[in-house]
Motif scaffolding. Sequence first.
Motif, PDB file in Angstrom:
ATOM      1  N   VAL A  40      -0.909   5.303  -6.728  1.00 47.29           N
ATOM      2  CA  VAL A  40       0.374   4.601  -6.575  1.00 47.29           C
ATOM      3  C   VAL A  40       0.108   3.236  -5.948  1.00 47.29           C
ATOM      4  CG1 VAL A  40       2.626   4.591  -5.415  1.00 47.29           C
ATOM      5  CG2 VAL A  40       1.706   6.720  -6.381  1.00 47.29           C
ATOM      6  N   VAL A  41       0.575   2.196  -6.620  1.00 47.11           N
ATOM      7  CA  VAL A  41       0.520   0.842  -6.060  1.00 47.11           C
ATOM      8  C   VAL A  41       1.902   0.560  -5.459  1.00 47.11           C
ATOM      9  CG1 VAL A  41       0.114  -1.606  -6.519  1.00 47.11           C
ATOM     10  CG2 VAL A  41      -1.119   0.144  -7.858  1.00 47.11           C
TER      11      VAL A  41
ATOM     12  N   CYS B  37      -5.950  -3.672   1.263  1.00 47.74           N
ATOM     13  CA  CYS B  37      -6.825  -4.836   1.423  1.00 47.74           C
ATOM     14  C   CYS B  37      -5.956  -5.994   1.891  1.00 47.74           C
ATOM     15  CB  CYS B  37      -7.502  -5.169   0.090  1.00 47.74           C
ATOM     16  SG  CYS B  37      -8.573  -6.618   0.167  1.00 47.74           S
ATOM     17  N   HIS B  38      -6.434  -6.743   2.893  1.00 51.53           N
ATOM     18  CA  HIS B  38      -5.617  -7.820   3.466  1.00 51.53           C
ATOM     19  C   HIS B  38      -6.538  -8.917   3.956  1.00 51.53           C
ATOM     20  CE1 HIS B  38      -2.246  -9.669   5.632  1.00 51.53           C
ATOM     21  NE2 HIS B  38      -1.441  -8.782   5.040  1.00 51.53           N
ATOM     22  N   ILE B  39      -6.040 -10.123   3.971  1.00 53.58           N
ATOM     23  CA  ILE B  39      -6.811 -11.193   4.613  1.00 53.58           C
ATOM     24  C   ILE B  39      -6.838 -10.941   6.120  1.00 53.58           C
ATOM     25  CG2 ILE B  39      -6.434 -12.950   2.846  1.00 53.58           C
ATOM     26  CD1 ILE B  39      -4.125 -14.028   4.634  1.00 53.58           C
TER      27      ILE B  39
ATOM     28  N   CYS C 221       0.147 -10.253  -0.454  1.00 51.08           N
ATOM     29  CA  CYS C 221       0.005 -10.304  -1.918  1.00 51.08           C
ATOM     30  C   CYS C 221      -1.375  -9.811  -2.366  1.00 51.08           C
ATOM     31  CB  CYS C 221       0.241 -11.727  -2.421  1.00 51.08           C
ATOM     32  SG  CYS C 221       1.873 -12.345  -1.947  1.00 51.08           S
ATOM     33  N   LEU C 222      -2.412 -10.124  -1.587  1.00 51.65           N
ATOM     34  CA  LEU C 222      -3.759  -9.686  -1.976  1.00 51.65           C
ATOM     35  C   LEU C 222      -3.832  -8.159  -2.080  1.00 51.65           C
ATOM     36  CD1 LEU C 222      -6.725 -10.334  -2.605  1.00 51.65           C
ATOM     37  CD2 LEU C 222      -7.181 -10.266  -0.142  1.00 51.65           C
ATOM     38  N   GLY C 223      -3.174  -7.466  -1.161  1.00 46.89           N
ATOM     39  CA  GLY C 223      -3.208  -6.004  -1.186  1.00 46.89           C
ATOM     40  C   GLY C 223      -2.466  -5.427  -2.367  1.00 46.89           C
ATOM     41  N   VAL C 224      -1.304  -6.008  -2.682  1.00 44.97           N
ATOM     42  CA  VAL C 224      -0.483  -5.506  -3.784  1.00 44.97           C
ATOM     43  C   VAL C 224      -1.138  -5.840  -5.125  1.00 44.97           C
ATOM     44  CG1 VAL C 224       1.772  -5.612  -4.887  1.00 44.97           C
ATOM     45  CG2 VAL C 224       1.598  -5.740  -2.388  1.00 44.97           C
TER      46      VAL C 224
ATOM     47  N   GLY D  85      -1.542  -0.525  -1.299  1.00 47.42           N
ATOM     48  CA  GLY D  85      -0.403  -1.441  -1.285  1.00 47.42           C
ATOM     49  C   GLY D  85      -0.413  -2.395  -0.131  1.00 47.42           C
ATOM     50  N   SER D  86       0.749  -3.037   0.033  1.00 48.45           N
ATOM     51  CA  SER D  86       0.977  -4.023   1.094  1.00 48.45           C
ATOM     52  C   SER D  86       2.402  -4.563   0.887  1.00 48.45           C
ATOM     53  CB  SER D  86      -0.072  -5.124   1.045  1.00 48.45           C
ATOM     54  OG  SER D  86      -0.060  -5.891   2.225  1.00 48.45           O
ATOM     55  N   HIS D  87       2.598  -5.852   0.981  1.00 49.65           N
ATOM     56  CA  HIS D  87       3.955  -6.417   0.864  1.00 49.65           C
ATOM     57  C   HIS D  87       3.919  -7.739   0.111  1.00 49.65           C
ATOM     58  CE1 HIS D  87       3.286  -9.630   3.907  1.00 49.65           C
ATOM     59  NE2 HIS D  87       2.370  -8.787   4.332  1.00 49.65           N
ATOM     60  N   VAL D  88       5.054  -8.151  -0.418  1.00 53.48           N
ATOM     61  CA  VAL D  88       5.124  -9.462  -1.100  1.00 53.48           C
ATOM     62  C   VAL D  88       6.143 -10.400  -0.459  1.00 53.48           C
ATOM     63  CG1 VAL D  88       4.294  -8.592  -3.319  1.00 53.48           C
ATOM     64  CG2 VAL D  88       6.760  -8.657  -2.868  1.00 53.48           C
ATOM     65  N   ASP D  89       6.831  -9.967   0.610  1.00 51.89           N
ATOM     66  CA  ASP D  89       7.677 -10.918   1.339  1.00 51.89           C
ATOM     67  C   ASP D  89       6.765 -11.805   2.176  1.00 51.89           C
ATOM     68  OD1 ASP D  89       7.192  -8.638   3.194  1.00 51.89           O
ATOM     69  OD2 ASP D  89       8.440  -9.802   4.564  1.00 51.89           O
ATOM     70  N   SER D  90       7.272 -12.926   2.643  1.00 48.35           N
ATOM     71  CA  SER D  90       6.440 -13.863   3.402  1.00 48.35           C
ATOM     72  C   SER D  90       7.208 -14.426   4.589  1.00 48.35           C
ATOM     73  CB  SER D  90       5.965 -15.017   2.505  1.00 48.35           C
ATOM     74  OG  SER D  90       6.922 -16.059   2.453  1.00 48.35           O
TER      75      SER D  90
END
Lengths: 417, 417
Positions: free
Chosen positions: A124-125, A192-194, A99-102, A84-89
Amino acid sequence: MAFAIDGRRLWESLEALGRIGRYRDDEAEVWGVCRLALTAADGEGRRHVVEQMKAAGLAVTIDRIGNVFGRREGREPLAPVMVGSHVDSVPTAGRFDGCLGVLGGLEIVRSLADDQRVTRRPIVVAFFTDEEGCRFGTDMLGSAVATGRIPLDRAYGLKDRDGLTVRDELSRIGFLGEADVALAPPHAYVECHIEQGPTLRAAGKDIGVVSGVQAISWHELTLTGRSAHAGTTPMELRADAGMAAARLNLYLRAMILSGRYGALRATMGAIVPRPGLVNIVPGKVIATIDLRNPDDGAMRRAEQDLIGFYDRVAQDEHVKITWRQTARTDSVAFSPKLQERIAAAAEARGLSCSPIVSGAGHDAQEMARLCPAGMVFVPGENDGISHNPREYSTPEQCARGVSVLADVLLSLAEEEG
Amino acid sequence: MAFAIDGRRLWESLEALGRIGRYRDDEAEVWGVCRLALTAADGEGRRHVVEQMKAAGLAVTIDRIGNVFGRREGREPLAPVMVGSHVDSVPTAGRFDGCLGVLGGLEIVRSLADDQRVTRRPIVVAFFTDEEGCRFGTDMLGSAVATGRIPLDRAYGLKDRDGLTVRDELSRIGFLGEADVALAPPHAYVECHIEQGPTLRAAGKDIGVVSGVQAISWHELTLTGRSAHAGTTPMELRADAGMAAARLNLYLRAMILSGRYGALRATMGAIVPRPGLVNIVPGKVIATIDLRNPDDGAMRRAEQDLIGFYDRVAQDEHVKITWRQTARTDSVAFSPKLQERIAAAAEARGLSCSPIVSGAGHDAQEMARLCPAGMVFVPGENDGISHNPREYSTPEQCARGVSVLADVLLSLAEEEG
């Protein structure tokens, strides 16, 4: 044959999410993204991803801090592997950060479904609430609450500049969930993240194997002097809070140049002078300072010296300086086992990789308290610029990162207890 | 017997006008005044004064830039003597700046009415539009238009930060008058004003005889760098517009300390970084610089050197710096005859006085283009602090200033052609 994701589908999903909350950025002359945490745009982005999760067959739950978990059952009732990761910016964002991670995680479960493949462990994503911290002043908020670092009540009570609380805003956008925030430890967490920096691109590397995250320290400062007429007030009678803030900013640079604090990075991102008018000496300034350091000892030295300088500037400039710590995390080391596995996966795919310390904070560092955690970095173009609409990683770079993420995820998902 | 004004009535009128647009200032722990030009609060203040003018028997006209003139006829159809100032305020104001001059003029005509005394020449009590310049970026706007320095169309087109124009806002508050803006030259113009500085109070003087106004130069700067992630962007790859602004602010101080620019005063009053968030290097900053100098030559040197430094900072910091001149006036010398008369009036009343250069811009300097102009300064408490809710002159100080103003006004009003 190696497991294959659909790079084009991944790219299209990044573009689709990137259209939500977009704005035309005149400075960068491109489209930017603004999905500040718990705003209507964040709500729209969240609903979009939840729909995609459901369409991919995931069972979605939302916890009381608004973290969202999309679960794909495995063959055995073991602890899941989480991705996972996050979608807020941030307000001036690109399409990749978080977003790339999610969407990478989502792409992996879609590809598993295409292959009709079921893993031993559940997958789980996840996406976590307010990773950026721009609006309520505390970053990694959702993952910090889920892993016990920040109590739920404290998180609920955080306010934005307009006095709106996290709890009310979660409720307003429809993401005040009912699931317990205390997350049951997964088997492992991968993200995964930039990179958000220039290192991998400059070194010509395809993949960054993240060894850990540098320490972060945020100060919010209130400098109180005396507002006065710019034309009539003799220079020696002024208590100019703006001048005091300028001296602090220059001191940050002097700290960097001194070389005494290792790989310190320091930024004064916000400066709000009051009344903030051409012909009035600023009587009050709110300013922020962001310090980063991969070395915890060097970070503590930098903080101590900076706080000492606050006193000196306060005395010199006849201003009062108060400050509060709005974020503070020590450096975090990621699981050596996962680092090895990420490097091995990259090599097996013929991709070049190198170890790297993360310059930014990430949800993975919170998850590292609960379970082995690891991160895959993807290089960025334009010197790896991020928190800027010019943030850009190519479709190939994104697909490579998510492919390595998939390999590690799937190997973890087949592991025993 | 000397002409007597009613000091208590003057004080009550200052208090009444000071209740319009007032706010509680937490920094100063007193009530402040906010009647920014052409806002609803300014409109309310204006209507209040217009009512007082009418109640005092004055014939009120409003010109096309919203300047207001209350006329009391004389015995002969000669050019009037004008007395005035402004009633708009900075956002963090006290009750005296501008208001003392307008309400002082009103008090004089009230006292004349009490005495049933008619002067040879007409007396006009005036207040001019947007003297402060805080909202639309150009100070002394109304008096500059009335005396021909700024064309009406240019003034109409000025916009505030929200894009609202002077013309539309004049219309909205009901002060877009019909009288020609080209003011017929009065016989003389006199204005009583608080010093807005510490000099008179420190020297124990009752009255300041203003010899002139220092030169003023305002720059509005746009510094354009590149917004970037505070945690991941190496220091050497940054183009930090906030750091560039901080260096300019420190350069202002270095200019002062160099002693090379005479009695220069310099202020960076506004700094607006974008995006202005804790974890983002500011990509853009709007900032203002206010320079003042009683010496025109020293002012020009300061401006040239500052502009040269813009280029140097732009190069050093990898930012683009553009700027525009939002105000520029040379120093102004007031009428020697009026200076002598003010000093003589003070002495005749047993008040101490001294010559003084005005640190602030005033409507009187615009009027000096049309006719002999002069100013009476009144000392202020608290180091003469102004543009601040703690601005304060005592009832006695105000009454003394307006008494001297009255003596000079009445002597002028009895003069022949």
